[in-house]
Design an enzyme around this catalytic site. Structure first.
Site, short mmCIF file in Angstrom:
data_model
loop_
_atom_site.label_atom_id
_atom_site.label_comp_id
_atom_site.label_asym_id
_atom_site.label_seq_id
_atom_site.Cartn_x
_atom_site.Cartn_y
_atom_site.Cartn_z
CE1 TYR A 24 26.80 62.00 16.54
CE2 TYR A 24 28.17 61.90 18.49
CZ TYR A 24 28.03 61.77 17.14
OH TYR A 24 29.10 61.42 16.38
CE LYS A 40 30.30 66.03 13.30
NZ LYS A 40 29.40 65.78 14.41
NE ARG A 87 49.91 64.55 30.33
CZ ARG A 87 50.30 64.89 31.58
NH1 ARG A 87 49.61 65.75 32.29
NH2 ARG A 87 51.38 64.34 32.09
CG ASP A 106 26.08 68.28 21.05
OD1 ASP A 106 26.42 69.15 20.22
OD2 ASP A 106 26.36 67.06 20.91
C1 LIG Z 1 29.45 64.66 15.37
C2 LIG Z 1 28.74 65.05 16.60
C3 LIG Z 1 29.34 64.88 17.85
C4 LIG Z 1 30.65 64.17 18.04
O1 LIG Z 1 31.74 64.80 17.45
P1 LIG Z 1 33.02 63.95 16.99
O2 LIG Z 1 34.04 65.02 16.75
O3 LIG Z 1 32.61 63.19 15.78
O4 LIG Z 1 33.41 63.05 18.13
C5 LIG Z 1 28.66 65.32 18.96
N1 LIG Z 1 27.45 65.89 18.86
C6 LIG Z 1 26.84 66.06 17.68
C7 LIG Z 1 25.50 66.71 17.64
C8 LIG Z 1 27.46 65.65 16.51
O5 LIG Z 1 26.83 65.78 15.35
#
Ligand SMILES: *Cc1c(COP(=O)(O)O)cnc(C)c1O
Length: 396
Positions: A116, A213, A62, A188
């Site tokens: 988001y 992404k 972990r 973010d």
């Molecule tokens: C997709 C996304 C997230 C979340 O990511 P996941 O891996 O899908 O949980 C957070 N912030 C932004 C700007 C995103 O496009």
């Protein structure tokens, strides 16, 4: 992997980052180390292991293995000035852990109105239940954020550009106010990645990526990360350990594999998206293109001042029309899939309705909005596809 400290370009950095001979044994990409139990030779060794820093030391599955440490270190290396990175099983998990590492009951959190949607939901759901008050703010507020900070404000979340509508925030202005008031900033940075916006160097305390992404880049893994500025990592790591967060070795390995090509992929996403955005801006069916590198996007000046490049995700506002016309446009596309997420090699088109996810700002758009993720197909093919889509939109 790098033996010298000579300056390195992005492609060189992503190829070398996080690779250590002791973890790879000479294998190029850090292999998958799967573990729960780690065996010790004696009770004394077991006791000794329990007391030491488990960062980069095998202790229990972990707490990670070289597979996760390699990727985490790579992401730290890509953020000049950062202290460390922790990985999570999704981007949303990363956002949750970062916020929980900062906030306590009675604190206030500021979130941009363009955030988001699951981030908004966290503010209004889990965090509210934990006694944290979330207030939403105009993403274009800049230094005006000072007026929103109260004695209880503990953290300011930023997301630049904003989800769906791509407002570019004045991160340095907000960070300067936050530092003066002792407020923690979290960004973010999924759209720009550290290659196009080095967040820690811009003064952000905790920078968050949905690695799902562009780090992964192939639409086949969920993963998140938080990279911390000096002084913020220990609390992030303690919180994450207490939450039991661990990214799987297999997913981390795939993400490391994706990372090696990220610089070259981003360059192509950038070039193709810009070509298509400029083409769209000249079409009569399109009212506005919301792409940070185009003057029509709110915060374009800040984008030009602060960002190194632009990635492959943007939106455009249609000129009039309704739901059915927008669906005709999207449904008939050959090269664009219809689905959530982005950052993979394939193009995507999504109907988005940002006003549904706002509370303090109002949009006055000329029509409905389509968000595009421009993948790695030939842009000429994508333009032919979109031209046919706009013709379907315009037909009565
Ligand atoms: C997709 C996304 C997230 C979340 O990511 P996941 O891996 O899908 O949980 C957070 N912030 C932004 C700007 C995103 O496009």
């Amino acid at each position: 992997m790098n033996k010298t400290d000579t300056p390195k370009g992005d492609s060189t950095r992503v190829v070398g980052a996080g690779r250590r001979k002791e973890w790879t044994q000479g294998i190029v990409n850090t292999p998958v180390w799967r573990a729960s139990t780690i065996l010790y030779d004696s009770v004394a060794e077991l006791r000794e292991a329990g007391g030491r820093d488990t960062h980069h030391r095998l202790f229990y599955g972990r707490k990670g293995t070289p597979t996760q440490w390699s990727l985490a270190d790579a992401l730290t290396e890509l953020e000049p000035g950062a202290e460390g990175t922790f990985l999570y099983p999704s981007g949303v998990a990363a956002i949750a852990a970062a916020l929980l590492s900062v906030l306590s009951p009675g604190d206030e959190l500021l979130i941009p109105d363009s955030a988001y949607d699951p981030t908004r939901a966290m503010g209004m759901g889990l965090l509210k239940r934990m006694g944290v008050k979330t207030r939403f703010y105009d993403p274009m507020v800049g230094a005006g954020i000072a007026a929103l900070i109260t004695g209880a404000t503990r953290a300011i979340l930023l997301e630049s550009p904003g989800s769906l509508t791509f407002e570019v925030q004045d991160v340095p202005a907000i960070v300067a106010v936050a530092k003066a008031r002792g407020v923690t900033t979290l960004l973010d940075n999924t759209w720009a990645t550290p290659l196009f916006f080095p967040a820690i160097a811009h003064g952000v305390d905790l920078t968050i990526l949905a690695c799902t992404k562009y780090i992964v880049g192939h639409s086949d893994v969920m993963l998140g990360s938080v990279t911390a500025a000096p002084g913020h990592f220990a609390r992030l790591r303690d919180t994450s350990f207490q939450l039991g967060q661990i990214a799987s070795p297999d997913d981390s390995w795939l993400a490391s594999r994706g990372l090696r090509t990220m610089a070259i992929r981003l360059r192509q996403h950038q070039a193709s998206a810009l070509e298509i955005a400029h083409w769209l801006a000249a079409q009569p069916e399109v009212a506005t293109v919301l792409h940070p590198a185009l003057p029509s996007c709110p915060g374009h000046d800040v984008f030009r001042r602060d960002f190194i490049g632009s990635s492959g995700l943007f939106s455009f506002v249609l000129n009039g029309g309704g739901e059915a016309a927008r669906a005709r446009l999207i449904d008939g596309l050959d090269h664009f899939g219809i689905g959530y997420s982005w950052g993979g090699f394939e193009s995507l088109a999504l109907p988005v309705d940002p006003q549904r996810h706002r509370s303090v700002t109002r949009r006055n758009d000329a029509g409905l909005i389509v968000r595009l993720q421009i993948g790695l197909e030939d842009p000429a093919d994508l333009i032919v596809d979109l031209a046919a889509g706009l013709a379907r939109f315009a037909q009565q």
